[in-house]
Scaffold this motif. Sequence first.
Motif, PDB file in Angstrom:
ATOM      1  N   SER A   1       0.768  -1.318  -0.062  1.00 50.09           N
ATOM      2  CA  SER A   1      -0.104  -0.060   0.108  1.00 50.09           C
ATOM      3  C   SER A   1       0.981   1.137   0.056  1.00 50.09           C
ATOM      4  O   SER A   1       0.607   1.852  -0.754  1.00 50.09           O
ATOM      5  CB  SER A   1      -0.783   0.192   1.157  1.00 50.09           C
ATOM      6  OG  SER A   1      -1.796  -1.077   1.363  1.00 50.09           O
ATOM      7  N   ARG A   2       1.950   1.125   0.854  1.00 52.84           N
ATOM      8  CA  ARG A   2       2.696   2.445   0.810  1.00 52.84           C
ATOM      9  C   ARG A   2       3.419   2.735  -0.519  1.00 52.84           C
ATOM     10  O   ARG A   2       3.591   3.872  -1.051  1.00 52.84           O
ATOM     11  CB  ARG A   2       3.943   1.928   2.180  1.00 52.84           C
ATOM     12  CG  ARG A   2       5.081   3.138   2.003  1.00 52.84           C
ATOM     13  CD  ARG A   2       6.238   2.806   3.142  1.00 52.84           C
ATOM     14  NE  ARG A   2       6.865   3.790   3.184  1.00 52.84           N
ATOM     15  CZ  ARG A   2       8.132   3.588   2.619  1.00 52.84           C
ATOM     16  NH1 ARG A   2       8.531   2.828   1.761  1.00 52.84           N
ATOM     17  NH2 ARG A   2       9.274   4.708   2.552  1.00 52.84           N
TER      18      ARG A   2
ATOM     19  N   GLU B   1       4.035   5.840  -5.349  1.00 50.50           N
ATOM     20  CA  GLU B   1       4.145   6.169  -6.767  1.00 50.50           C
ATOM     21  C   GLU B   1       2.966   7.058  -7.510  1.00 50.50           C
ATOM     22  O   GLU B   1       3.230   7.713  -8.252  1.00 50.50           O
ATOM     23  CB  GLU B   1       3.942   4.616  -7.549  1.00 50.50           C
ATOM     24  CG  GLU B   1       5.102   3.743  -7.308  1.00 50.50           C
ATOM     25  CD  GLU B   1       4.815   2.377  -7.613  1.00 50.50           C
ATOM     26  OE1 GLU B   1       3.606   2.209  -8.494  1.00 50.50           O
ATOM     27  OE2 GLU B   1       5.716   1.509  -7.728  1.00 50.50           O
ATOM     28  N   HIS B   2       1.919   6.936  -6.813  1.00 46.40           N
ATOM     29  CA  HIS B   2       0.582   7.815  -7.450  1.00 46.40           C
ATOM     30  C   HIS B   2       0.947   9.169  -6.770  1.00 46.40           C
ATOM     31  O   HIS B   2       0.707  10.299  -7.507  1.00 46.40           O
ATOM     32  CB  HIS B   2      -0.601   7.162  -6.881  1.00 46.40           C
ATOM     33  CG  HIS B   2      -1.088   6.007  -7.822  1.00 46.40           C
ATOM     34  ND1 HIS B   2      -1.588   6.161  -9.044  1.00 46.40           N
ATOM     35  CD2 HIS B   2      -0.914   4.652  -7.343  1.00 46.40           C
ATOM     36  CE1 HIS B   2      -1.947   5.099  -9.385  1.00 46.40           C
ATOM     37  NE2 HIS B   2      -1.575   3.978  -8.544  1.00 46.40           N
ATOM     38  N   SER B   3       1.549   9.281  -5.581  1.00 46.36           N
ATOM     39  CA  SER B   3       1.662  10.758  -5.066  1.00 46.36           C
ATOM     40  C   SER B   3       2.637  11.326  -6.006  1.00 46.36           C
ATOM     41  O   SER B   3       2.726  12.740  -6.151  1.00 46.36           O
ATOM     42  CB  SER B   3       2.245  10.574  -3.813  1.00 46.36           C
ATOM     43  OG  SER B   3       1.146  10.164  -2.666  1.00 46.36           O
ATOM     44  N   ARG B   4       3.839  10.832  -6.335  1.00 46.31           N
ATOM     45  CA  ARG B   4       4.804  11.343  -7.337  1.00 46.31           C
ATOM     46  C   ARG B   4       4.185  11.728  -8.485  1.00 46.31           C
ATOM     47  O   ARG B   4       4.858  12.670  -9.209  1.00 46.31           O
ATOM     48  CB  ARG B   4       6.134  10.406  -7.509  1.00 46.31           C
ATOM     49  CG  ARG B   4       6.768  10.235  -6.010  1.00 46.31           C
ATOM     50  CD  ARG B   4       7.744   8.985  -6.330  1.00 46.31           C
ATOM     51  NE  ARG B   4       8.824   8.991  -5.107  1.00 46.31           N
ATOM     52  CZ  ARG B   4       9.785   7.915  -4.677  1.00 46.31           C
ATOM     53  NH1 ARG B   4       9.629   7.019  -5.617  1.00 46.31           N
ATOM     54  NH2 ARG B   4      10.297   7.953  -3.671  1.00 46.31           N
ATOM     55  N   ALA B   5       3.558  10.893  -9.125  1.00 48.35           N
ATOM     56  CA  ALA B   5       3.059  11.262 -10.464  1.00 48.35           C
ATOM     57  C   ALA B   5       2.178  12.403 -10.375  1.00 48.35           C
ATOM     58  O   ALA B   5       2.060  13.154 -11.079  1.00 48.35           O
ATOM     59  CB  ALA B   5       2.091   9.895 -11.006  1.00 48.35           C
TER      60      ALA B   5
ATOM     61  N   LEU C   1      -6.199  16.973  -2.423  1.00 46.30           N
ATOM     62  CA  LEU C   1      -5.753  15.847  -2.322  1.00 46.30           C
ATOM     63  C   LEU C   1      -6.629  14.940  -1.457  1.00 46.30           C
ATOM     64  O   LEU C   1      -6.910  13.788  -1.840  1.00 46.30           O
ATOM     65  CB  LEU C   1      -4.195  15.811  -2.164  1.00 46.30           C
ATOM     66  CG  LEU C   1      -3.283  16.089  -3.236  1.00 46.30           C
ATOM     67  CD1 LEU C   1      -1.904  16.233  -2.920  1.00 46.30           C
ATOM     68  CD2 LEU C   1      -3.414  15.272  -4.762  1.00 46.30           C
ATOM     69  N   LEU C   2      -6.519  15.348  -0.170  1.00 44.18           N
ATOM     70  CA  LEU C   2      -7.447  14.849   0.719  1.00 44.18           C
ATOM     71  C   LEU C   2      -8.706  14.308   0.418  1.00 44.18           C
ATOM     72  O   LEU C   2      -9.107  13.166   0.647  1.00 44.18           O
ATOM     73  CB  LEU C   2      -7.132  15.397   2.334  1.00 44.18           C
ATOM     74  CG  LEU C   2      -5.881  14.982   2.822  1.00 44.18           C
ATOM     75  CD1 LEU C   2      -5.750  16.195   3.998  1.00 44.18           C
ATOM     76  CD2 LEU C   2      -5.590  13.956   3.137  1.00 44.18           C
TER      77      LEU C   2
END
Length: 253
Positions: free
Chosen positions: A170-171, A176-180, A216-217
């Motif tokens: 999950s981490r 990966e998606h946060s960096r994108a 984002l949240l």
Amino acid sequence: MTTDTDRDTGEPTLTIDELAARAGMTVRTVRFYGTKGLLPPPVLGPRRVGHYGQQHLARLALIEELQHQGMTLAAIERYMEQLPADLSHHDLAIHRAVVASWAPDTVETLTAEELGRRAGRPLGEDDVERLAAMGVVRPDGDAFRVDSGLLRLAVQLLDVPLSEAVILASRQVLIEHSRAAAHELSQLFRGEVLERDEEDVKSLSAYMQPLVVQALLTTFQRSLKEEVHQWLADAHTESRGDTRTGSQEGRSA
């Protein structure tokens, strides 16, 4: 032993002294934040003694993180005013984790005693090993190298009834998606600030940061809720399908 909430009533049971100690602040600072409206009022117990809980602790941690980001008290007040009053300490921890992602890496060297104090609870060998597996803690001789920005969130994950493998996977998905998302947003903002001077860029960044965190949240929480609802609906449909298949097989027999 004092706990954050009473098991019978669910009411907070930390005194202000205990809350301040857990948060690594002085009582005077906690009272000051209370007068500014940054903390909800305590639950009054016998003899009108105020009691605090996990939500107060989570709010103090978020305030501290916002300060580390360089936000002024007035900016922190505006940020906290935008948060729903009924946010749980888990939601507040997510807010803090997202805010921390804007800051440079904050790695500190702590003793085992300091690590337990920062975590807000005693840590056994198994706990430390799981934190190390998450990449939050790394043994360094008799001490530990600790990613202080992620420590509290990782400690909360210790109580989540999921396997270590699932938590780590999950981490990785979130990273990966946060960096994108960060890359795409930086591309959008770059054109807006290309011709501006340095002070304007800093001002825009300080203004946009809490807005992006909120966006984002909100989108993540709504998307996750939709996914869970769809998952439950699919499971219900599959269950009904299995029941019908069993009934047909019974009639054929």
